[in-house]
Design an enzyme around this catalytic site. Sequence first.
Site, mmCIF file in Angstrom:
data_model
loop_
_atom_site.group_PDB
_atom_site.id
_atom_site.type_symbol
_atom_site.label_atom_id
_atom_site.label_comp_id
_atom_site.label_asym_id
_atom_site.label_seq_id
_atom_site.Cartn_x
_atom_site.Cartn_y
_atom_site.Cartn_z
ATOM 1 N N GLY A 10 57.368 -15.063 8.787
ATOM 2 C CA GLY A 10 57.585 -15.607 7.455
ATOM 3 C C GLY A 10 58.910 -16.331 7.337
ATOM 4 C CB ALA A 71 55.159 -8.883 1.495
ATOM 5 C CG ASP A 113 60.802 -13.792 -9.055
ATOM 6 O OD1 ASP A 113 60.140 -13.640 -8.005
ATOM 7 O OD2 ASP A 113 60.716 -14.794 -9.779
ATOM 8 C CE1 TYR A 135 53.781 -10.688 -3.517
ATOM 9 C CE2 TYR A 135 54.628 -11.449 -5.638
ATOM 10 C CZ TYR A 135 54.812 -11.215 -4.279
ATOM 11 O OH TYR A 135 56.031 -11.492 -3.695
ATOM 12 C CE LYS A 139 57.172 -7.485 -2.282
ATOM 13 N NZ LYS A 139 57.551 -7.272 -0.852
#
Length: 300
Positions: A10, A71, A113, A135, A139
């Site tokens: 990533g 993730a 965020d 999502y 998280k």
Amino acid sequence: MRVAVTGANGLLGGAAVAHLAGRHEVLALGRGPGRLPPGAYVWRDADLGDGRSVEEALREFRAEAVLHAGAATDVDGCERDPDLAWRVNVGGSEQVARACRALGARLVAVSTDYVFDGAAGPYSEEDVPNPKGAYARSKRCGEEAALLLVPDCAVARVAVVYSGRPGAKATFATQVVEKLSRGEPVKAFCDQHVSTTLAANGAAMCLELLLETSYRGVLHTSDAEVVDRVEFARRVAREFGLAGEIVPVKTADVKLPAPRPLKGGLRVDRAAALLRNKPLRLDEALARFHQEWSLRGRAP
């Protein structure tokens, strides 16, 4: 030191491996073949969603410090497949945390965020999360798994990560450059206020947090400004000297499977006070992004 990085294919994970290689003994973990340039690290194919392979790899490596940057980040994909979101973002974080706890390793888990609902941002570390959508919820649960299971743990929240590094995956920022370079218009949300994160600087802050501090708890490690996505696109265009049409659109006018925070963004005062690697003002971050892009050999 033996340092492991998950999500090494990533944006932030790849930047972290590049920073660590040659300085530490590095294990780079990702799903499938490695997409990083050759370097002084060991690659291991491991799937955060399978319940075991990442934990086994970390234990075999005898990791002393772990940056958990892996993730499932496709927000709409997670909404369509919440089971995947849970397996990777919660179960994967649990795998990493179990290994760190057993090894006595320090952990920095990267989060987002999106754990905030976007009703009253920008947000500090003290603000209470209220995630919306698969999502965001997964998280947030991943944050709690890390903080609960690992005594020596910090959570680093980032937002709208982008990179110009050769081989890095496409992002909104790279699409702005590519579309405007071809003379195509760019659509951008005018009502989504966000922080952004240049991957290389976000990785530097996360690694400093991991390896050079004993900070525990949550820290916001994005760039230093909050802008709407139209302004972000315009600033990218200005940095690259690109003309073209940037079309403002409203989130409600686009049918998206997952909810988006509107009045979002992260306050980074704490990171600015704590870390040597500081959150960047947007113009400085975009200048570095442009420098990275030039290494692709096709900078405007």
